[in-house]
Design a protein around this motif. Structure first.
Motif, PDB file in Angstrom:
ATOM      1  N   LYS A  75       0.563  -1.204   0.032  1.00  0.00           N
ATOM      2  CA  LYS A  75      -0.058  -0.096  -0.110  1.00  0.00           C
ATOM      3  C   LYS A  75       0.834   1.213   0.090  1.00  0.00           C
ATOM      4  CE  LYS A  75      -3.895  -1.778   2.389  1.00  0.00           C
ATOM      5  NZ  LYS A  75      -4.806  -2.113   3.400  1.00  0.00           N
ATOM      6  N   ALA A  76       1.905   1.224   0.838  1.00  0.00           N
ATOM      7  CA  ALA A  76       2.702   2.414   0.833  1.00  0.00           C
ATOM      8  C   ALA A  76       3.517   2.664  -0.446  1.00  0.00           C
ATOM      9  CB  ALA A  76       3.909   2.363   1.963  1.00  0.00           C
ATOM     10  N   GLN A  77       4.003   1.494  -0.994  1.00  0.00           N
ATOM     11  CA  GLN A  77       4.502   1.675  -2.320  1.00  0.00           C
ATOM     12  C   GLN A  77       3.726   2.094  -3.330  1.00  0.00           C
ATOM     13  OE1 GLN A  77       7.969   1.532  -3.103  1.00  0.00           O
ATOM     14  NE2 GLN A  77       7.529   2.278  -4.967  1.00  0.00           N
ATOM     15  N   ALA A  78       2.382   1.978  -3.441  1.00  0.00           N
ATOM     16  CA  ALA A  78       1.576   2.302  -4.210  1.00  0.00           C
ATOM     17  C   ALA A  78       1.206   3.680  -4.204  1.00  0.00           C
ATOM     18  CB  ALA A  78       0.065   1.458  -4.152  1.00  0.00           C
ATOM     19  N   ASP A  79       1.242   4.120  -3.013  1.00  0.00           N
ATOM     20  CA  ASP A  79       1.182   5.588  -2.834  1.00  0.00           C
ATOM     21  C   ASP A  79       2.363   6.494  -3.109  1.00  0.00           C
ATOM     22  OD1 ASP A  79      -1.582   5.392  -1.609  1.00  0.00           O
ATOM     23  OD2 ASP A  79      -0.511   5.379   0.450  1.00  0.00           O
ATOM     24  N   THR A  80       3.342   5.712  -3.490  1.00  0.00           N
ATOM     25  CA  THR A  80       4.473   6.394  -3.989  1.00  0.00           C
ATOM     26  C   THR A  80       4.894   6.384  -5.264  1.00  0.00           C
ATOM     27  OG1 THR A  80       5.522   6.124  -1.800  1.00  0.00           O
ATOM     28  CG2 THR A  80       6.998   6.752  -3.384  1.00  0.00           C
ATOM     29  N   LEU A  81       5.031   5.283  -5.975  1.00  0.00           N
ATOM     30  CA  LEU A  81       5.356   4.685  -7.272  1.00  0.00           C
ATOM     31  C   LEU A  81       4.801   3.484  -7.415  1.00  0.00           C
ATOM     32  CD1 LEU A  81       7.005   5.892  -9.879  1.00  0.00           C
ATOM     33  CD2 LEU A  81       9.040   4.815  -8.763  1.00  0.00           C
ATOM     34  N   THR A  82       3.874   3.327  -8.393  1.00  0.00           N
ATOM     35  CA  THR A  82       3.217   2.123  -8.703  1.00  0.00           C
ATOM     36  C   THR A  82       4.295   1.594  -9.895  1.00  0.00           C
ATOM     37  OG1 THR A  82       1.760   3.041 -10.466  1.00  0.00           O
ATOM     38  CG2 THR A  82       0.962   2.634  -8.045  1.00  0.00           C
ATOM     39  N   MET A  83       4.851   2.063 -10.664  1.00  0.00           N
ATOM     40  CA  MET A  83       5.427   1.313 -11.942  1.00  0.00           C
ATOM     41  C   MET A  83       6.497   2.200 -12.512  1.00  0.00           C
ATOM     42  SD  MET A  83       5.678  -1.077 -14.109  1.00  0.00           S
ATOM     43  CE  MET A  83       6.674  -1.076 -15.648  1.00  0.00           C
ATOM     44  N   ASN A  90      15.451   2.173  -9.101  1.00  0.00           N
ATOM     45  CA  ASN A  90      14.435   2.493  -8.127  1.00  0.00           C
ATOM     46  C   ASN A  90      14.591   1.890  -6.720  1.00  0.00           C
ATOM     47  OD1 ASN A  90      11.752   0.298  -7.106  1.00  0.00           O
ATOM     48  ND2 ASN A  90      11.497   2.512  -7.353  1.00  0.00           N
ATOM     49  N   LEU A  91      14.512   2.640  -5.662  1.00  0.00           N
ATOM     50  CA  LEU A  91      14.938   2.284  -4.288  1.00  0.00           C
ATOM     51  C   LEU A  91      14.575   0.855  -3.910  1.00  0.00           C
ATOM     52  CD1 LEU A  91      16.301   3.052  -1.811  1.00  0.00           C
ATOM     53  CD2 LEU A  91      14.322   4.262  -0.947  1.00  0.00           C
ATOM     54  N   ALA A  92      13.167   0.498  -4.187  1.00  0.00           N
ATOM     55  CA  ALA A  92      12.445  -0.604  -3.726  1.00  0.00           C
ATOM     56  C   ALA A  92      13.125  -1.839  -4.363  1.00  0.00           C
ATOM     57  CB  ALA A  92      10.944  -0.739  -3.945  1.00  0.00           C
ATOM     58  N   ARG A  93      13.710  -1.662  -5.457  1.00  0.00           N
ATOM     59  CA  ARG A  93      14.133  -2.720  -6.265  1.00  0.00           C
ATOM     60  C   ARG A  93      15.738  -3.103  -5.723  1.00  0.00           C
ATOM     61  NH1 ARG A  93      14.759  -1.277 -12.098  1.00  0.00           N
ATOM     62  NH2 ARG A  93      12.424  -1.401 -12.120  1.00  0.00           N
ATOM     63  N   GLY A  94      16.607  -1.893  -5.339  1.00  0.00           N
ATOM     64  CA  GLY A  94      17.877  -2.037  -4.929  1.00  0.00           C
ATOM     65  C   GLY A  94      17.884  -2.467  -3.591  1.00  0.00           C
TER      66      GLY A  94
END
Length: 442
Positions: A75-83, A90-94
Motif C-alpha cells: 500500500k505504501a509503495q502504491a502511494d509513492t510509485l506504482t510502476m 528504483n529504491l525498492a528494487r535495490g
C-alpha cells in the motif's frame, strides 16, 4: 474479515466457469473452490466455512495470508510509485536485491528480476548458454521448472511432452531411494550410484556440449525428494570437473520452506562448503503477494555481461509493488524468526506427527520432508509400493475438504505444505484431520 454473502460466492463461481480458462485442466469438469478471504494459515468460503491451508495455495504462501507488514508495504509503495521501467533505478528494487543477496552470500553479486519462477529458469538457462557458449542443459526426470519454452522442456514429468519445442535438453535420474532406479539398499548407495549415472550421462553427451546442470534444491512437485547426504555436493564436484555451470532452482524450496533461506544451504558438510553458480527463486520470496521471481547471479557470471549486452528483459522486471513486498517479507521473516519457526515445526511437530500417521495407516508408504515441506507417498500395498489410483486421491481430497483442510495432491501423493507461520496447534488439528480422512478412505 470479509463480510460474507453466499450470493457473491455463487456469482464468483458463475463468472469463473463462464469466462476463466484454468491451467493444467480439462475445462468441462472443473468445480473450483471459491475463496472469500484468508488470514495466516486459514482460508474461508462465502458460506463461512474455514479451512486450514495445508497447500499454501501453490506451495508459495510461506509468510501466510495477509501478513500485515507485507500488505502495508504494498500500500505504501502504491502511494509513492506504482510502476517504473526496468531500465531506471528504483529504491525498492535495490533494497530487495540487497536483502536477497545477503541471504545467498558470496560469491553472488547481482539479481535479475523476473515475473515468476518459470521465466527465472528461462533466463538462468540463457545466461548459462551465453557464458559457456554451449547448448545442452541436463535436468532430472523427477522435476518441475515452469511452463515457459525452455523451462517446461527442462521439466521431467509428463507436462513437457506436449510442449517439447525447445532444443538442447537432456534428462537423467536423480536419487530417490524409495523408488530407486539404481537398485540401492541404503542412502549412501543411492547417492553413489546416482552420481555415477550422472557422470556417465555427462561423458556420453559430451562435456563440451553441456552448458548447465539444472536441479531443484529439493524437488517439490515431483514428490518432496530430499537428496541424500553428499548428493548436491557431488553434483557440484562433477560440474567443476567438467566445466559445467550448476543452477539450483529454489522457486518452491526457497525462503523458509525447508527451514533454511535456501534449501541447498542445508546440504553441506560445513556451512558454505559449496555454492551453485546461479539460483532461481520466486514463490516464497514474497509469498506471491505480487508476482515476481528472479535469478541470483554469481559475480563471475554477472561480470561476463559488463561489456556484452544480455539479450533478455521483461517489462515488469523489478516491479516496485513486488519489490516492496519482498523487502517487507524478508524483514518480517528476520524479525519474527519465521525461518527458524518453520524448521522447528518440521522437526518437532510435522516429522513425528506424520511418522505416527504412517504407523497407523499402511496406505502411507513413505513420509519425506523438511521444515514445512513434506509428502506422503501413498501405496496400495506397502510391500509392492504400487501407487494408489487417482480415484483414491480424489476421495482423500474430498474427505480432507469436508473436515476443514485444503490439501495439495500430486499423482499418488498428498503433500503437507502449510505456511511457514503455521502454529503447533494448527499442525495438531491438521494431523487429526489427516488421520480421520485416511481412516474414512481405508
Amino acid at each position: 474479515m470479509n463480510t460474507l454473502d453466499t450470493a457473491v460466492g455463487e456469482h464468483a463461481y458463475e463468472l469463473d466457469r463462464s469466462h476463466v480458462f484454468h491451467s493444467w485442466s480439462a475445462q468441462g469438469a472443473l468445480k473450483p473452490f471459491v475463496i472469500a478471504g484468508a488470514l495466516a494459515s486459514t482460508v474461508w468460503d462465502f458460506d463461512g466455512n474455514h479451512y486450514l491451508d495445508f497447500s499454501s495455495q501453490l506451495v508459495n504462501m510461506n509468510i501466510g495470508h495477509q501478513h500485515p507488514r507485507v500488505v502495508a508495504a504494498i500500500k505504501a509503495q502504491a502511494d509513492t510509485l506504482t510502476m517504473v521501467a526496468p531500465a531506471h533505478a528504483n529504491l525498492a528494487r535495490g533494497e530487495a536485491a540487497k536483502r536477497i543477496l545477503a541471504k545467498a552470500g558470496r560469491p553472488f553479486s547481482k539479481v535479475f528480476f523476473t515475473n515468476g519462477g518459470a521465466d527465472a529458469n528461462e533466463n538462468a538457462i540463457r545466461m548459462a548458454r551465453l557464458v559457456t557458449g554451449r547448448d545442452k542443459v541436463l535436468s532430472q526426470y523427477r522435476s518441475y521448472h515452469g511452463n515457459t519454452g525452455a523451462a517446461i522442456v527442462a521439466t521431467g514429468d509428463w507436462r513437457r511432452m506436449p510442449n517439447e519445442f525447445a532444443r538442447g535438453h537432456v534428462h537423467f535420474f536423480g536419487p530417490f531411494a524409495y523408488r530407486s532406479e539404481f537398485w540401492s539398499d541404503s542412502p549412501e548407495q543411492e547417492c553413489e550410484r546416482a552420481l555415477h549415472h550422472l557422470e556417465r550421462m555427462i561423458v556420453s553427451e559430451g562435456q563440451s556440449t553441456i552448458a548447465a546442470i539444472l536441479l531443484e534444491g529439493v524437488p517439490g512437485t515431483a514428490g518432496v525428494l530430499v537428496p541424500p547426504p553428499g548428493y548436491l555436493e557431488g553434483v557440484r564436484d562433477l560440474a567443476d570437473k567438467y566445466g559445467i555451470l550448476l543452477i539450483i532452482d529454489e522457486v518452491m524450496s526457497g525462503f523458509g520452506r525447508t527451514g533454511k533461506w535456501f534449501s541447498w544451504q542445508g546440504f553441506s558438510r560445513e556451512e558454505g562448503n559449496w555454492k551453485p553458480d546461479l539460483i532461481t527463486f520466486a514463490k516464497g520470496v514474497n509469498s506471491g503477494y505480487v508476482p515476481t521471481g528472479g535469478v541470483i547471479i554469481s559475480e563471475s557470471i554477472a561480470n561476463a555481461f559488463d561489456d556484452v549486452v544480455f539479450p533478455g528483459g521483461l517489462t515488469y522486471s523489478g516491479h516496485p509493488l513486488a519489490m516492496a513486498s519482498i523487502v517487507a517479507s524478508i524483514d518480517a521473516m528476520d524479525d519474527e524468526g519465521i525461518i527458524e519457526h518453520a524448521r522447528v515445526i518440521g522437526s518437532d511437530h510435522l516429522e513425528p506427527g506424520l511418522a505416527e500417521l504412517a504407523r497407523k495407516h499402511p496406505m502411507i508408504g513413505e513420509v519425506r520432508g523438511l521444515g514445512v515441506f513434506w509428502a506422503l507417498d501413498l501405496v496400495d500395498d506397502p510391500d509392492t509400493r504400487n501407487p494408489v489410483s487417482g480415484a483414491v486421491i480424489a476421495r482423500l481430497k474430498g474427505e480432507l475438504m469436508s473436515r476443514g483442510l485444503l490439501p495439495f495432491a500430486a499423482d499418488n501423493r498428498i503433500h503437507v505444505v502449510p505456511p511457514c507461520v503455521v502454529t503447533a496447534d494448527e499442525v495438531a488439528r491438521a494431523l487429526e484431520i489427516y488421520d480421520e480422512a485416511f481412516t474414512a478412505v481405508e
